[in-house]
Design a protein around this motif. Sequence first.
Motif, PDB file in Angstrom:
ATOM      1  N   MET A   1       0.839  -1.208   0.000  1.00 39.71           N
ATOM      2  CA  MET A   1       0.000   0.000   0.000  1.00 39.71           C
ATOM      3  C   MET A   1       0.874   1.257   0.000  1.00 39.71           C
ATOM      4  SD  MET A   1      -2.747   1.340   2.856  1.00 39.71           S
ATOM      5  CE  MET A   1      -3.997   0.172   2.368  1.00 39.71           C
ATOM      6  N   LYS A   2       0.531   2.210  -0.859  1.00 38.18           N
ATOM      7  CA  LYS A   2       1.254   3.476  -0.889  1.00 38.18           C
ATOM      8  C   LYS A   2       0.957   4.262   0.383  1.00 38.18           C
ATOM      9  CE  LYS A   2       2.137   7.524  -3.781  1.00 38.18           C
ATOM     10  NZ  LYS A   2       2.138   8.472  -2.644  1.00 38.18           N
ATOM     11  N   LYS A   3       1.994   4.741   1.014  1.00 39.09           N
ATOM     12  CA  LYS A   3       1.840   5.434   2.278  1.00 39.09           C
ATOM     13  C   LYS A   3       1.826   6.946   2.096  1.00 39.09           C
ATOM     14  CE  LYS A   3       3.659   1.858   5.308  1.00 39.09           C
ATOM     15  NZ  LYS A   3       2.387   1.706   6.033  1.00 39.09           N
ATOM     16  N   THR A   4       1.363   7.625   3.135  1.00 38.01           N
ATOM     17  CA  THR A   4       1.403   9.077   3.205  1.00 38.01           C
ATOM     18  C   THR A   4       2.625   9.472   4.019  1.00 38.01           C
ATOM     19  OG1 THR A   4      -1.008   9.249   3.102  1.00 38.01           O
ATOM     20  CG2 THR A   4       0.191  11.133   3.991  1.00 38.01           C
ATOM     21  N   TRP A   5       3.435  10.372   3.484  1.00 38.43           N
ATOM     22  CA  TRP A   5       4.721  10.713   4.091  1.00 38.43           C
ATOM     23  C   TRP A   5       4.775  12.178   4.525  1.00 38.43           C
ATOM     24  CZ3 TRP A   5       8.007   6.761   4.989  1.00 38.43           C
ATOM     25  CH2 TRP A   5       7.834   5.588   4.254  1.00 38.43           C
ATOM     26  N   SER A   6       5.356  12.386   5.698  1.00 37.23           N
ATOM     27  CA  SER A   6       5.538  13.748   6.212  1.00 37.23           C
ATOM     28  C   SER A   6       6.998  13.957   6.594  1.00 37.23           C
ATOM     29  CB  SER A   6       4.635  13.986   7.432  1.00 37.23           C
ATOM     30  OG  SER A   6       4.804  15.302   7.940  1.00 37.23           O
ATOM     31  N   LEU A   7       7.532  15.117   6.281  1.00 37.65           N
ATOM     32  CA  LEU A   7       8.907  15.488   6.629  1.00 37.65           C
ATOM     33  C   LEU A   7       8.906  16.130   8.012  1.00 37.65           C
ATOM     34  CD1 LEU A   7      11.910  15.918   5.803  1.00 37.65           C
ATOM     35  CD2 LEU A   7      11.195  18.128   4.840  1.00 37.65           C
ATOM     36  N   SER A   8       9.440  15.417   9.001  1.00 36.12           N
ATOM     37  CA  SER A   8       9.448  15.934  10.373  1.00 36.12           C
ATOM     38  C   SER A   8      10.379  17.132  10.515  1.00 36.12           C
ATOM     39  CB  SER A   8       9.875  14.845  11.351  1.00 36.12           C
ATOM     40  OG  SER A   8       8.863  13.897  11.536  1.00 36.12           O
ATOM     41  N   PHE A   9      10.057  17.975  11.481  1.00 31.17           N
ATOM     42  CA  PHE A   9      10.864  19.167  11.714  1.00 31.17           C
ATOM     43  C   PHE A   9      12.324  18.825  11.972  1.00 31.17           C
ATOM     44  CE2 PHE A   9      12.850  22.034  14.782  1.00 31.17           C
ATOM     45  CZ  PHE A   9      12.802  23.232  14.091  1.00 31.17           C
ATOM     46  N   LEU A  10      12.579  17.805  12.798  1.00 26.75           N
ATOM     47  CA  LEU A  10      13.954  17.492  13.181  1.00 26.75           C
ATOM     48  C   LEU A  10      14.818  17.060  12.003  1.00 26.75           C
ATOM     49  CD1 LEU A  10      13.915  15.609  16.622  1.00 26.75           C
ATOM     50  CD2 LEU A  10      14.994  17.798  16.075  1.00 26.75           C
ATOM     51  N   THR A  11      14.217  16.498  10.977  1.00 31.15           N
ATOM     52  CA  THR A  11      15.000  16.058   9.822  1.00 31.15           C
ATOM     53  C   THR A  11      15.699  17.239   9.158  1.00 31.15           C
ATOM     54  OG1 THR A  11      13.453  14.240   9.470  1.00 31.15           O
ATOM     55  CG2 THR A  11      14.904  14.791   7.634  1.00 31.15           C
ATOM     56  N   GLY A  12      15.067  18.381   9.203  1.00 31.05           N
ATOM     57  CA  GLY A  12      15.661  19.594   8.649  1.00 31.05           C
ATOM     58  C   GLY A  12      15.919  20.629   9.723  1.00 31.05           C
ATOM     59  N   LEU A  13      16.415  20.194  10.889  1.00 29.12           N
ATOM     60  CA  LEU A  13      16.642  21.103  12.008  1.00 29.12           C
ATOM     61  C   LEU A  13      17.478  22.302  11.568  1.00 29.12           C
ATOM     62  CD1 LEU A  13      16.233  21.539  15.057  1.00 29.12           C
ATOM     63  CD2 LEU A  13      18.402  20.359  15.426  1.00 29.12           C
ATOM     64  N   GLY A  14      16.966  23.491  11.850  1.00 22.43           N
ATOM     65  CA  GLY A  14      17.655  24.716  11.469  1.00 22.43           C
ATOM     66  C   GLY A  14      17.132  25.321  10.185  1.00 22.43           C
ATOM     67  N   VAL A  15      16.239  24.594   9.517  1.00 24.83           N
ATOM     68  CA  VAL A  15      15.659  25.074   8.268  1.00 24.83           C
ATOM     69  C   VAL A  15      14.392  25.863   8.566  1.00 24.83           C
ATOM     70  CG1 VAL A  15      14.612  24.362   6.084  1.00 24.83           C
ATOM     71  CG2 VAL A  15      16.631  23.159   6.958  1.00 24.83           C
ATOM     72  N   ALA A  16      14.294  27.073   8.051  1.00 26.34           N
ATOM     73  CA  ALA A  16      13.120  27.909   8.266  1.00 26.34           C
ATOM     74  C   ALA A  16      11.892  27.281   7.618  1.00 26.34           C
ATOM     75  CB  ALA A  16      13.354  29.302   7.692  1.00 26.34           C
ATOM     76  N   PRO A  17      10.694  27.620   8.112  1.00 25.96           N
ATOM     77  CA  PRO A  17       9.476  27.000   7.580  1.00 25.96           C
ATOM     78  C   PRO A  17       9.332  27.095   6.064  1.00 25.96           C
ATOM     79  CG  PRO A  17       8.965  28.181   9.592  1.00 25.96           C
ATOM     80  CD  PRO A  17      10.407  28.494   9.253  1.00 25.96           C
ATOM     81  N   GLU A  18       9.666  28.222   5.506  1.00 27.07           N
ATOM     82  CA  GLU A  18       9.508  28.388   4.056  1.00 27.07           C
ATOM     83  C   GLU A  18      10.425  27.441   3.284  1.00 27.07           C
ATOM     84  OE1 GLU A  18       8.181  31.951   6.216  1.00 27.07           O
ATOM     85  OE2 GLU A  18      10.056  30.800   6.233  1.00 27.07           O
ATOM     86  N   GLU A  19      11.669  27.319   3.740  1.00 27.07           N
ATOM     87  CA  GLU A  19      12.601  26.409   3.086  1.00 27.07           C
ATOM     88  C   GLU A  19      12.163  24.961   3.286  1.00 27.07           C
ATOM     89  OE1 GLU A  19      17.390  25.299   2.922  1.00 27.07           O
ATOM     90  OE2 GLU A  19      16.673  26.849   4.295  1.00 27.07           O
ATOM     91  N   ALA A  20      11.608  24.672   4.464  1.00 25.79           N
ATOM     92  CA  ALA A  20      11.132  23.309   4.738  1.00 25.79           C
ATOM     93  C   ALA A  20       9.999  22.927   3.797  1.00 25.79           C
ATOM     94  CB  ALA A  20      10.683  23.199   6.189  1.00 25.79           C
ATOM     95  N   VAL A  21       9.108  23.865   3.516  1.00 21.98           N
ATOM     96  CA  VAL A  21       8.014  23.608   2.576  1.00 21.98           C
ATOM     97  C   VAL A  21       8.581  23.269   1.196  1.00 21.98           C
ATOM     98  CG1 VAL A  21       6.101  24.665   1.316  1.00 21.98           C
ATOM     99  CG2 VAL A  21       6.295  24.985   3.789  1.00 21.98           C
ATOM    100  N   ARG A  22       9.515  24.061   0.739  1.00 21.06           N
ATOM    101  CA  ARG A  22      10.096  23.815  -0.587  1.00 21.06           C
ATOM    102  C   ARG A  22      10.850  22.486  -0.615  1.00 21.06           C
ATOM    103  NH1 ARG A  22      11.527  29.335   0.430  1.00 21.06           N
ATOM    104  NH2 ARG A  22      10.138  30.774  -0.684  1.00 21.06           N
ATOM    105  N   ALA A  23      11.576  22.186   0.463  1.00 20.29           N
ATOM    106  CA  ALA A  23      12.330  20.929   0.525  1.00 20.29           C
ATOM    107  C   ALA A  23      11.386  19.733   0.500  1.00 20.29           C
ATOM    108  CB  ALA A  23      13.194  20.901   1.784  1.00 20.29           C
ATOM    109  N   ALA A  24      10.313  19.814   1.274  1.00 17.66           N
ATOM    110  CA  ALA A  24       9.343  18.713   1.303  1.00 17.66           C
ATOM    111  C   ALA A  24       8.724  18.498  -0.071  1.00 17.66           C
ATOM    112  CB  ALA A  24       8.262  19.006   2.345  1.00 17.66           C
ATOM    113  N   ALA A  25       8.379  19.588  -0.737  1.00 23.65           N
ATOM    114  CA  ALA A  25       7.782  19.480  -2.067  1.00 23.65           C
ATOM    115  C   ALA A  25       8.771  18.901  -3.075  1.00 23.65           C
ATOM    116  CB  ALA A  25       7.292  20.849  -2.526  1.00 23.65           C
ATOM    117  N   ASP A  26       9.996  19.407  -3.050  1.00 21.98           N
ATOM    118  CA  ASP A  26      11.012  18.928  -3.996  1.00 21.98           C
ATOM    119  C   ASP A  26      11.337  17.453  -3.789  1.00 21.98           C
ATOM    120  OD1 ASP A  26      11.139  21.454  -5.050  1.00 21.98           O
ATOM    121  OD2 ASP A  26      13.019  22.016  -4.069  1.00 21.98           O
TER     122      ASP A  26
END
Length: 274
Positions: free
Chosen positions: A1-26
């Motif tokens: 089954m295909k899962k739903t994935w979320s990028l946790s805050f700690l994975t990109g610790l130090g990354v601002a919210p805007e950059e985190a959004v772009r990173a998650a999308a990319d």
Amino acid sequence: MKKTWSLSFLTGLGVAPEEAVRAAADAGYDYLGLRLMPAFPGGLAYPLMDDPARVKSLISLMGDSGVAVFDIEMIRISPDFDPEPLLPFLECAGQLGARAILVAGDDADEGRLTASFVKLCEAARPFGLSMDLEFMPQSELRDLSAAIRVLSAADQPNQGVIIDTLHVSRARTTIEEITAVPRKWLNYAQICDAPAKIPETREELNYTARHARLLPGEGELDLAGMFAAMPADLPVAVEIPNDEQSAGLSAAEWAKRTLIASRRILEPESDEGQ
């Protein structure tokens, strides 16, 4: 089954919210996590509840990027806990479209902790948020059995428990205990790998959790067994801070690497990253 994935805050610790959004999308994530309040005094957080214009801009960016907020960190329940000052935080989380709030238990009095948790759930309910307890051996809510006792006594419609594979291992939680958790209390789980050897001090536990988690497949945890004990459609948050391995990589590059490794374990039929 295909899962739903979320990028946790700690994975990109130090990354601002805007950059985190772009990173998650990319990187190909469906969701991401944000931290609006620190995990410890002086810790990194982005208090978006104090900046309505930034919240509005972030919501627009998420709409354009195709990712949404899943969870927001974090609330710590201390002996003198009062949910009233948290209302701006909860309102902001609701505005951002978050589903869940990570809650840590820092009160050794389990009865008082439970009463505080009930008040928190009641305060969060108007904003459509679930309050999800994260048990950790370095906290006062040390293991899954303690979290289940609190949830059983609290009996709130918007409560849950987070199955974090690192804390499952460090708390010596069994597969059978995970299997026994009621489905209604499972809103998401967190994945990472680690050595089987359990650190002996709180300082070592915290360091590993915040700076040295391993990519799935690089450690010795029974990740397949843990996730087989949970619903197949449960959303998965990838929480893999690793200072050494992520050094020199962009937020998007590390996010992609962590997702590929996680999917190899939980979606082996996928061709992603091959």
